[in-house]
Write a protein that holds these residues in place. Structure first.
Motif, PDB file in Angstrom:
ATOM      1  N   VAL A  46       1.173  -1.269  -0.334  1.00 43.87           N
ATOM      2  CA  VAL A  46      -0.157   0.276   0.196  1.00 43.87           C
ATOM      3  C   VAL A  46       0.884   0.892  -0.282  1.00 43.87           C
ATOM      4  O   VAL A  46       1.304   1.838   0.941  1.00 43.87           O
ATOM      5  N   PRO A  47       1.791   1.812  -1.303  1.00 47.63           N
ATOM      6  CA  PRO A  47       2.694   2.709  -0.643  1.00 47.63           C
ATOM      7  C   PRO A  47       1.830   4.177  -1.009  1.00 47.63           C
ATOM      8  O   PRO A  47       1.020   4.103  -1.391  1.00 47.63           O
ATOM      9  N   PHE A  48       3.409   5.122  -0.396  1.00 49.52           N
ATOM     10  CA  PHE A  48       2.745   6.256  -0.808  1.00 49.52           C
ATOM     11  C   PHE A  48       3.750   6.907  -2.390  1.00 49.52           C
ATOM     12  O   PHE A  48       3.856   5.567  -2.363  1.00 49.52           O
ATOM     13  N   SER A  49       3.677   7.519  -1.933  1.00 50.75           N
ATOM     14  CA  SER A  49       3.627   8.363  -3.636  1.00 50.75           C
ATOM     15  C   SER A  49       5.072   9.480  -4.050  1.00 50.75           C
ATOM     16  O   SER A  49       6.053   9.145  -3.181  1.00 50.75           O
ATOM     17  N   GLY A  50       5.443   9.186  -4.873  1.00 50.70           N
ATOM     18  CA  GLY A  50       6.895   9.703  -4.602  1.00 50.70           C
ATOM     19  C   GLY A  50       8.083   9.018  -5.029  1.00 50.70           C
ATOM     20  O   GLY A  50       8.537   7.358  -4.518  1.00 50.70           O
ATOM     21  N   ASN A  51       8.842   9.650  -4.041  1.00 52.92           N
ATOM     22  CA  ASN A  51      10.308   9.147  -4.245  1.00 52.92           C
ATOM     23  C   ASN A  51      10.502   8.164  -3.078  1.00 52.92           C
ATOM     24  O   ASN A  51      11.677   7.457  -2.370  1.00 52.92           O
ATOM     25  N   LEU A  52       9.482   8.845  -1.811  1.00 54.59           N
ATOM     26  CA  LEU A  52       9.573   7.869  -0.435  1.00 54.59           C
ATOM     27  C   LEU A  52       9.185   6.362  -0.936  1.00 54.59           C
ATOM     28  O   LEU A  52       9.739   5.507   0.199  1.00 54.59           O
ATOM     29  N   ASN A  53       8.625   6.056  -1.723  1.00 55.69           N
ATOM     30  CA  ASN A  53       7.892   4.559  -1.883  1.00 55.69           C
ATOM     31  C   ASN A  53       8.669   4.569  -2.211  1.00 55.69           C
ATOM     32  O   ASN A  53       8.924   3.157  -2.468  1.00 55.69           O
ATOM     33  N   ALA A  54       9.833   4.560  -3.251  1.00 60.45           N
ATOM     34  CA  ALA A  54      10.982   4.036  -4.054  1.00 60.45           C
ATOM     35  C   ALA A  54      12.263   3.608  -2.601  1.00 60.45           C
ATOM     36  O   ALA A  54      12.641   2.418  -2.494  1.00 60.45           O
ATOM     37  N   VAL A  55      12.264   4.688  -1.798  1.00 59.78           N
ATOM     38  CA  VAL A  55      13.087   4.719  -0.759  1.00 59.78           C
ATOM     39  C   VAL A  55      12.195   2.833   0.377  1.00 59.78           C
ATOM     40  O   VAL A  55      13.311   2.181   0.354  1.00 59.78           O
ATOM     41  N   ILE A  56      11.257   3.524   0.947  1.00 59.74           N
ATOM     42  CA  ILE A  56      10.889   2.009   1.667  1.00 59.74           C
ATOM     43  C   ILE A  56      11.671   0.603  -0.166  1.00 59.74           C
ATOM     44  O   ILE A  56      11.295   0.048   1.220  1.00 59.74           O
ATOM     45  N   ASN A  57      10.753   0.379  -0.518  1.00 59.14           N
ATOM     46  CA  ASN A  57      10.712  -0.720  -1.824  1.00 59.14           C
ATOM     47  C   ASN A  57      12.270  -1.113  -1.245  1.00 59.14           C
ATOM     48  O   ASN A  57      12.171  -2.421  -1.101  1.00 59.14           O
ATOM     49  N   CYS A  58      13.725  -0.257  -1.172  1.00 55.42           N
ATOM     50  CA  CYS A  58      14.466  -0.237  -1.174  1.00 55.42           C
ATOM     51  C   CYS A  58      15.263  -1.230  -0.251  1.00 55.42           C
ATOM     52  O   CYS A  58      15.172  -1.974   0.576  1.00 55.42           O
ATOM     53  N   LEU A  59      14.322  -0.469   1.067  1.00 57.79           N
ATOM     54  CA  LEU A  59      14.695  -1.177   3.175  1.00 57.79           C
ATOM     55  C   LEU A  59      14.063  -1.988   3.031  1.00 57.79           C
ATOM     56  O   LEU A  59      14.290  -2.989   3.728  1.00 57.79           O
ATOM     57  N   ALA A  60      12.827  -2.106   2.528  1.00 56.53           N
ATOM     58  CA  ALA A  60      12.112  -3.913   2.089  1.00 56.53           C
ATOM     59  C   ALA A  60      12.646  -4.564   2.092  1.00 56.53           C
ATOM     60  O   ALA A  60      11.998  -5.926   2.102  1.00 56.53           O
ATOM     61  N   ARG A  61      13.517  -4.898   0.550  1.00 55.71           N
ATOM     62  CA  ARG A  61      14.355  -6.124   0.144  1.00 55.71           C
ATOM     63  C   ARG A  61      14.857  -6.720   2.122  1.00 55.71           C
ATOM     64  O   ARG A  61      15.285  -7.770   2.010  1.00 55.71           O
ATOM     65  N   CYS A  62      15.219  -6.117   2.701  1.00 57.38           N
ATOM     66  CA  CYS A  62      15.705  -6.944   4.027  1.00 57.38           C
ATOM     67  C   CYS A  62      14.566  -7.613   4.717  1.00 57.38           C
ATOM     68  O   CYS A  62      14.631  -8.259   5.585  1.00 57.38           O
ATOM     69  N   ALA A  63      13.209  -7.342   5.051  1.00 55.33           N
ATOM     70  CA  ALA A  63      11.607  -7.222   5.410  1.00 55.33           C
ATOM     71  C   ALA A  63      12.211  -9.206   5.751  1.00 55.33           C
ATOM     72  O   ALA A  63      12.158  -9.447   6.074  1.00 55.33           O
ATOM     73  N   VAL A  64      11.991  -9.596   4.172  1.00 59.44           N
ATOM     74  CA  VAL A  64      11.659 -10.924   4.635  1.00 59.44           C
ATOM     75  C   VAL A  64      12.771 -12.221   4.910  1.00 59.44           C
ATOM     76  O   VAL A  64      13.191 -12.891   5.472  1.00 59.44           O
TER      77      VAL A  64
END
Length: 327
Positions: free
Chosen positions: A32-50
């Motif tokens: 459930v993404p934010f808009s703009g660059n924040l979403n891209a940063v979260i996507n990258c950080l989330a690669r550590c989640a799983v």
């Protein structure tokens, strides 16, 4: 009892519980993404989640008996069934609201043999493809349980498990970059599953459960040095994500999780305050419920609260409320 033994058996590592909750929130913000660059940063950080979820599970599995692993496997089965049931119920509600037949839908889903095959082999879910993690974790845990059980009463030799995990991890990372560097198209589902993702990450955690103390002592890995290594690996992860168009398999994310597990193992306690400890005690349940419920919560918000820039935060609030009620 030594410190490493205490951490493994008590499951009392506060930073790991905090990480699990933060990671589940990052996963929610990806879907459930934010808009703009924040979403891209979260996507990258989330690669550590799983990878972090799986590695922490493996960390606490080191030294566990087949009976204890069986209980953990059963817990994963129950969560997976609950998640599937929630998604099935939600889809039935939507179909009925649109005037369709929910009974026919349920029959179609449950009678499709292909769904079961894909669920077991590549961990896809016919109701929500973002739920691949649960069957992947369940199958990786099942294989670990079987591995320990086959040793019977003999001491468990994990070396073959570590070797298998390393080889599968190499395959995972190779498939992740095959398209970019070699022009070989590889679908994400081909390496984002129990075989090429779940087993490598869980065995990495298992390895750290056994050797984190020796590694930190042997290489003089202080808290400061581990923090620098984690930030450096995250920097590599950002370069892979933004510079190379990285996907789910990234070297930076995997190595960041490796060093992060060691840092959290070295510092298992954030605070001894009674209230804080009680709050941390429910983080595990919250992280699970946030992960299981965020898909339905996100659908609900997108359907009935459209146009709001706060949609990700509203979805998070609904998922956390569900977690608090469940806890």
């Amino acid at each position: 009892m030594n410190r490493a033994k205490t951490i493994r058996t008590a499951r009392g590592n506060q930073p790991m519980e905090v990480f699990r909750l933060i990671a589940s929130i990052l996963v929610l913000f990806v879907h459930v993404p934010f808009s703009g660059n924040l979403n891209a940063v979260i996507n990258c950080l989330a690669r550590c989640a799983v990878p972090g979820f799986l590695a922490i599970s493996g960390f606490f599995c080191y030294g566990a008996s087949a009976k204890k692993l069986g209980r953990r496997l059963w817990a994963l089965v129950k969560v997976t069934v609950a998640a599937f049931g929630l998604e099935l119920f939600w889809n039935c509600v939507l179909i009925e609201l649109e005037g369709g037949s929910s009974i026919g839908f349920v029959r179609a889903v449950l009678s499709n043999v292909g769904y079961y095959k894909d669920f077991l082999l590549i961990n896809t879910n016919p109701l929500r493809d973002t739920f691949w993690y649960l069957p992947a974790a369940m199958e990786a845990m099942a294989l670990l349980w079987l591995y320990v059980r086959l040793h019977g009463t003999k001491p468990v030799n994990y070396r073959w498990a570590y070797l298998a995990g390393l080889l599968l991890l190499i395959c995972n990372l190779a498939m992740g970059v095959a398209d970019k560097f070699f022009g070989i198209p590889v679908e994400t589902i081909q390496y984002r599953n129990a075989w090429f993702f779940g087993i490598p990450m869980m065995t990495m955690g298992l390895f750290l459960g056994q050797y984190w103390k020796q590694l930190t002592d042997r290489f003089h890995l202080s808290n400061g040095l581990l923090t620098v290594l984690i930030l450096g690996c995250l920097g590599v992860s950002f370069w892979e994500w933004f510079g190379l168009g990285g996907r789910d398999a990234m070297v930076g994310s995997v190595t960041a999780v490796f060093f992060l597990i060691m840092l959290m193992a070295k510092n298992p306690t954030l605070s001894r305050n009674v209230g804080f400890c009680r709050m941390i005690g429910v983080f595990g349940t919250l992280s699970t419920v946030v992960y299981v419920s965020h898909g339905v919560a996100g659908d609900f918000c997108q359907k009935y609260i459209t146009g709001s820039g706060m949609l990700p935060l509203i979805t998070l609030a609904l998922s956390l409320v569900a977690g608090v009620i469940w806890a």
